[in-house]
Scaffold this active site. Structure first.
Site, short mmCIF file in Angstrom:
data_model
loop_
_atom_site.label_atom_id
_atom_site.label_comp_id
_atom_site.label_asym_id
_atom_site.label_seq_id
_atom_site.Cartn_x
_atom_site.Cartn_y
_atom_site.Cartn_z
N GLY A 12 0.77 -1.36 0.01
CA GLY A 12 -0.07 0.05 0.17
C GLY A 12 0.73 1.16 0.05
N ARG A 46 0.12 -1.69 -6.76
CA ARG A 46 -0.42 -1.97 -8.12
C ARG A 46 0.24 -0.76 -9.08
NH1 ARG A 46 -5.03 -4.56 -9.99
NH2 ARG A 46 -6.10 -5.80 -8.28
N ASP A 177 -2.30 0.06 17.06
CA ASP A 177 -3.37 0.99 17.40
C ASP A 177 -2.39 2.31 17.72
OD1 ASP A 177 -4.66 2.78 19.21
OD2 ASP A 177 -6.07 1.28 19.42
N HIS A 178 -2.39 3.26 16.89
CA HIS A 178 -1.42 4.36 16.78
C HIS A 178 -1.69 5.05 18.08
CE1 HIS A 178 -4.64 6.84 15.28
NE2 HIS A 178 -3.89 8.06 15.72
N GLU A 216 -12.66 15.74 17.35
CA GLU A 216 -11.96 16.15 15.89
C GLU A 216 -12.68 17.29 15.28
OE1 GLU A 216 -10.16 12.87 13.36
OE2 GLU A 216 -11.49 11.46 14.23
N HIS A 240 -9.13 2.60 19.94
CA HIS A 240 -8.10 3.69 20.73
C HIS A 240 -9.04 4.13 22.16
CE1 HIS A 240 -6.59 4.11 16.65
NE2 HIS A 240 -7.45 4.88 16.17
N LYS A 345 -9.86 20.03 18.00
CA LYS A 345 -9.02 18.69 17.67
C LYS A 345 -8.50 18.44 19.22
CE LYS A 345 -6.95 15.35 15.99
NZ LYS A 345 -7.24 13.95 15.96
C1 BG6 Z 1 -7.85 6.74 13.08
C2 BG6 Z 1 -9.23 6.86 12.31
O1 BG6 Z 1 -7.78 5.56 13.60
O2 BG6 Z 1 -7.78 7.90 14.09
C3 BG6 Z 1 -9.69 8.37 11.88
O3 BG6 Z 1 -9.51 5.81 11.39
C4 BG6 Z 1 -9.11 9.26 12.89
O4 BG6 Z 1 -11.06 8.53 11.49
C5 BG6 Z 1 -7.92 9.15 13.58
O5 BG6 Z 1 -9.48 10.71 12.59
C6 BG6 Z 1 -7.81 10.18 14.72
O6 BG6 Z 1 -6.35 9.73 15.06
P1 BG6 Z 1 -5.50 11.27 15.97
O7 BG6 Z 1 -3.96 10.61 15.91
O8 BG6 Z 1 -5.58 12.28 15.01
O9 BG6 Z 1 -6.46 11.58 16.94
#
Ligand code: BG6
Length: 489
Positions: A12, A46, A177-178, A216, A240, A345
């Site tokens: 990707g 691709r 899971d960031h 957000e 999250h 945000k």
């Molecule tokens: C992602 C979601 O996992 O997290 C998004 O798919 C969301 O929809 C994002 O905007 C939010 O991440 P962060 O780091 O900007 O709070």
């Protein structure tokens, strides 16, 4: 610092995540001397593209993020492009040939990190093809990073996990899971377990409730197709939000290893009070944004966005009251809320402490409980709300705040979540990734809510204005318990 040797293969590589997060994060690691010269990145996607064009796109992706890009060409020279149809075995044979060649050129000792950042329906197929073409049996280590979404309910997650499990062992699987890579999310355990003054109070004797907000301002943008089948519950809560809950509520692990931390988090998730479909409305509120005004401009409602059904009942906002039925937390509600197109945000955790049994100074009209606020983003830090006398001459107490901000001086240089997590994976440290047990339990919990919502489509959407803090029902959820959402610094 340790400089792992490896080839990073990104499936990707022309996608949004690669350009927005992965390339810039790799560059920051490179700048910070965390990558040796012995690394290569192979972008898989691709369609044909020359290595040069690919390198140009890598360079462009670092434009905004990185200042002083003297060495950018040298960095980009480590990047290679491999065209592939991931459902076609032959593509994997070609990839294998390229990786062998690069192993030799860069002395990467056969170490491979496969990063799956493409449509989730291909995750399983990619894993199977990696195995059958021999890509996973090398001299060195091989690890796979799985992006979200990890399934869309328990059954599909299990199916995906089984598919991955036929190729990789749990040790080799890095479910990302960031949020777990964010500085202040990682700090939750430090604040709790390195400070005598908090952990002693961290229970139902002293805490009245906990509130987690992740708001957000962005709308659904160009992700309508994905979001229509997801919604805020699946997009943010299952992963999250519940991860933050687990870190806040878990028992002290016996040490800081992956296994111990993950098993404590699992116990919290297992203690989440389950609901029947009939009870869902008592605990969960859903919302969808209408049009409104945000950051100095008019914005359209969710149903007007592209690739969105004009009668869509998809949730773009969720608020919930969670109960953890264990000894420590019995009776303490944990409120969570998250949504798109909200006022600001920001991600923040507010821990509200109980009032003193008798407070001599308490102004009845203005109760000021102690609050500990953990700022996850954009500011990273914490604030402790206390009471003190302030030269009023009266025997009066006023709220004061002790404030700590870890990124206020230098926002540019705080490592991004993806930067930490990529590096952790290269080092073989999965502490800040999610174990299958965590993923599966949170899906089971969330499934009841999505089932109830899918059955009952009688919702009055849109029910909150863009630029607001969500629907009125979200405030009522707390008001029923005598609380309100803190809006605090
Ligand atoms: C992602 C979601 O996992 O997290 C998004 O798919 C969301 O929809 C994002 O905007 C939010 O991440 P962060 O780091 O900007 O709070």
């Amino acid at each position: 610092s340790t400089q792992p040797k490896a080839i990073v293969v990104i499936f990707g590589a022309t996608g949004d995540l690669a350009k927005r997060k992965l390339f810039p994060s790799l560059y920051k690691l490179y700048k910070a001397n965390k990558l040796s010269d012995d690394f290569a990145v192979v972008g898989v996607a691709r369609g044909d593209m020359s290595n040069d064009d690919f390198r140009q796109s890598v360079i462009r992706s670092t434009d905004k993020i990185v200042k002083g890009r003297k060495d950018i060409n040298d960095f980009a020279s480590h990047f290679y492009f491999q065209a592939a149809d991931v459902t076609d075995k032959e593509s994997f044979d070609k990839l294998q040939t390229l990786l062998h060649k690069l192993d030799g050129e860069y002395q990467t000792e056969g170490n491979r990190m496969f990063y799956l950042a493409m449509a989730p329906e291909f995750f399983g197929t990619i894993c199977e093809n990696l195995k059958s073409s021999g890509l996973t049996s090398t001299e060195g280590w091989s690890r796979v990073v799985i992006e979200k979404p990890f399934g869309h309910d328990y059954v599909s997650a299990k199916e995906l996990n089984d598919q991955i499990g036929r190729v990789f062992t749990e040790d080799q699987v890095y479910r990302i899971d960031h949020y777990l890579g964010k500085e202040m999310v990682q700090n939750i355990t430090v604040i709790r377990f390195a400070n005598a003054i908090f952990e002693e109070l961290w229970n139902n004797q002293y805490i009245s409730n906990i509130q987690i907000t992740s708001s957000e301002t962005l709308g659904v943008e160009d992700r309508g197709r994905y979001y229509e089948s997801s919604g805020a519950l699946l997009d943010m809560v299952q992963n999250h939000m519940l991860q933050m809950v687990a870190l806040l509520a878990m028992e002290p692990p016996i040490n800081l290893t992956r296994d111990e931390i993950q098993s404590e988090k699992v116990k919290v998730l297992r203690a989440l009070r389950p609901f029947t479909e009939e009870e869902v409305d008592d605990y969960f509120v859903r919302g969808q944004y209408g049009n409104g005004y945000i950051e100095d401009r008019d914005v359209i409602g969710y149903r007007e966005e592209s690739n969105v059904d004009p009668n869509s009942t998809t949730d773009t906002f969720v608020a919930a009251k969670l109960m953890i039925d264990n000894y420590r937390w019995a009776g303490v509600p944990i409120y969570i809320r998250t949504g798109k197109r909200m006022k600001e945000k920001s991600t923040k955790i507010v821990i509200q402490f109980k009032d003193l049994p008798m407070n001599l100074y308490r102004d009845k009209n203005h109760p000021h409980p102690n609050l500990l606020v953990i700022h996850i983003q954009p500011d990273e830090g914490m604030t402790l709300h206390l009471n003190a006398q302030q030269r009023t001459g009266k025997e009066d107490s006023l709220p004061i705040q002790l404030h700590y901000c870890s990124n206020c001086d230098d926002k540019m240089n705080t490592p991004e979540a993806y930067e930490r997590l990529l590096y952790d994976c290269l080092l073989g440290d999965a502490t800040h990734y999610t174990h299958w047990d965590e993923v599966s339990i949170s899906w089971k919990f969330v499934d009841t809510i999505s089932k109830a919502w899918n059955k009952n489509k009688e919702v009055h959407f849109p029910n909150y204005e863009s630029g607001s803090m969500g629907p009125a029902a979200s405030d009522e959820l707390l008001a029923r318990d005598g609380f309100f959402w803190w809006s605090v610094a």
